[in-house]
Design an enzyme around this catalytic site. Structure first.
Site, PDB file in Angstrom:
ATOM      1  N   CYS A  70      78.406 -71.333  -2.377  1.00  0.00           N
ATOM      2  CA  CYS A  70      78.394 -71.486  -0.919  1.00  0.00           C
ATOM      3  C   CYS A  70      79.494 -70.637  -0.293  1.00  0.00           C
ATOM      4  CB  CYS A  70      78.588 -72.957  -0.548  1.00  0.00           C
ATOM      5  SG  CYS A  70      78.801 -73.225   1.233  1.00  0.00           S
ATOM      6  N   HIS A 134      81.316 -79.906   1.318  1.00  0.00           N
ATOM      7  CA  HIS A 134      80.006 -79.246   1.333  1.00  0.00           C
ATOM      8  C   HIS A 134      78.867 -80.228   1.593  1.00  0.00           C
ATOM      9  CE1 HIS A 134      76.991 -76.216   0.147  1.00  0.00           C
ATOM     10  NE2 HIS A 134      76.361 -77.227  -0.443  1.00  0.00           N
ATOM     11  N   ASN A 174      72.576 -76.139  14.110  1.00  0.00           N
ATOM     12  CA  ASN A 174      71.255 -76.369  13.530  1.00  0.00           C
ATOM     13  C   ASN A 174      71.447 -77.234  12.295  1.00  0.00           C
ATOM     14  OD1 ASN A 174      70.205 -74.614  15.441  1.00  0.00           O
ATOM     15  ND2 ASN A 174      70.258 -72.858  14.062  1.00  0.00           N
ATOM     16  N   HIS A 185      76.078 -76.188   4.051  1.00  0.00           N
ATOM     17  CA  HIS A 185      77.434 -76.637   4.389  1.00  0.00           C
ATOM     18  C   HIS A 185      77.492 -76.950   5.886  1.00  0.00           C
ATOM     19  CE1 HIS A 185      81.792 -76.511   3.075  1.00  0.00           C
ATOM     20  NE2 HIS A 185      81.897 -76.706   4.374  1.00  0.00           N
ATOM     21  N   HIS A 187      78.093 -76.810   9.502  1.00  0.00           N
ATOM     22  CA  HIS A 187      78.660 -75.766  10.358  1.00  0.00           C
ATOM     23  C   HIS A 187      77.786 -75.586  11.591  1.00  0.00           C
ATOM     24  CE1 HIS A 187      75.410 -73.475   8.465  1.00  0.00           C
ATOM     25  NE2 HIS A 187      75.592 -72.537   9.388  1.00  0.00           N
ATOM     26  N   GLN A 189      77.371 -72.598  15.167  1.00  0.00           N
ATOM     27  CA  GLN A 189      77.564 -71.195  15.538  1.00  0.00           C
ATOM     28  C   GLN A 189      77.942 -71.102  17.009  1.00  0.00           C
ATOM     29  OE1 GLN A 189      74.720 -68.273  13.802  1.00  0.00           O
ATOM     30  NE2 GLN A 189      73.589 -70.082  13.106  1.00  0.00           N
TER      31      GLN A 189
END
EC number: 2.7.7.12
Length: 360
Positions: A70, A134, A174, A185, A187, A189
């Protein structure tokens, strides 16, 4: 919280947001990375009067790597990732495969003989990693961590809004392979657009028309109407209300409005930011309890444009899912994809009632 900015091996910026006060030691990126090769451009659709971003270099981006490879996990001996440090709380960095790129001076020939229709896809795309675990998801985070993420959203909105040519900053997450997530993982944007996005333009038009016609504030009146009706309200706190909109397009859709209208994330007070953390985690728990499984979703922050028409915009978070029932997804079919007319199989009132019932 302590903020520390560094550079990755290829020159991209990385910013650590640490919850403690300890000074972070510089962590060099030892990777031998070639310069990022990008070729983003924008083409103008004269029929819809919208820009379309073409970023063919993204075809080679990382896609569903195994857990032990990852790129968002902390770096360890023998495995170097996009985050050079061995530990972190929240971190933001420039995307190695961005849809929007700094202006590189390219001169692009027009497409066709209509109005100017082609330009460099100028802007910036960042990845915001919510934590080093993770296997966690946003719903698993502590209220403190959500407040740190909120601080990072505020920081990046301010910084990206100050860049030349940026017209709108969009923070989003998303979640789930059904949405098309390519990295598991946890996260999100952040996009810094060189134009005001089509949906925002249409919303601003609606707000301005409503003000001319009624003298009222469209966002404040929508919030007040939902609070008074109560039937679609999912949860409330001192500073926020979460509700299913009366004309929800998606089978699961919740909007979170601050009670005080503000244009963007930086305009929120510390109290409003802290209060959001508790309410949002409550909403996410309800979403996962809806079908007794992690719900795929998109969480999208709507902020006022950076420069033009700021007085017509208002901050809000919209969370929606393609799951319409256990084991069933809503696919955008002919009416939605072809004509932009959504058909929802779930009444907003029923969705709101169910979300209230599965709460604590």
């Amino acid at each position: 919280m302590r903020r520390t900015a560094e550079r990755l091996a290829d020159g991209r910026e990385i910013i650590y947001f640490d919850e403690g006060d300890a000074v972070r030691r510089p962590t060099p990126d030892p990777r031998d990375l070639p310069p990022t090769a990008t070729g983003s451009e924008m083409r103008f659709d004269p029929l819809l009067r919208e820009w379309v971003v073409v970023a063919s270099h993204r075809q080679g981006r990382t896609h569903l790597p195994p857990t032990d490879d990852c790129p968002l996990c902390p770096s360890v001996d023998g495995r170097r990732t996009e985050v050079p440090a061995p530990s972190y709380d929240v971190v933001a960095f420039e995307n190695r495969f961005p849809s929007l790129v700094p202006d590189d001076g390219r001169a692009l020939e027009p497409v066709g003989e209509l109005e100017p229709s082609r330009r460099v896809g100028e802007g910036r795309c960042e990845v915001l990693v919510f934590g080093s675990d993770h296997d966690a998801s946003f719903v698993d985070l502590s209220p403190r961590r959500v407040r740190t993420i909120m601080a990072a959203w505020v920081d990046r909105t301010r910084a990206l809004s100050a860049l030349p040519g940026v017209e709108q900053v969009f923070c989003f997450e998303n979640r789930g392979p059904e949405i098309g997530v390519t990295l598991h993982h946890p996260h999100g944007q952040i996009y810094a657009f060189p134009f005001v996005t089509p949906r925002t333009e249409r919303t601003l038009d609606s707000a301005e028309e409503y003000r001319r016609r009624t003298g009222g504030d469209l966002f404040a009146d929508v919030l007040r109407a939902e609070q008074e009706a109560k039937v679609r309200v999912v949860a409330q706190s001192e500073h926020w209300t979460a509700f299913v909109p009366a004309a929800a397009r998606w089978p699961v859709e919740v909007h979170l409005y601050p009670h005080r209208r503000v244009p963007d994330l930086p305009a929120l007070t510390e109290a409003e930011r802290g209060d959001f953390a508790d309410l949002y985690l409550d909403v996410l728990r309800r979403l996962d309890a809806l079908y007794d499984a992690p719900l795929p979703y998109i969480a999208a922050w709507h902020q006022a444009p950076v420069r033009a028409r700021r007085d017509a915009g208002a901050l809000r978070l919209e969370v929606f899912s393609v799951r319409r029932a256990p084991g069933k997804l809503k696919y955008l079919a002919g009416t939605e994809s072809g004509m932009g007319v959504f058909i929802n199989d779930v009444t907003p009132e029923a969705a709101a009632q169910r979300l209230r019932e599965v709460g604590p």
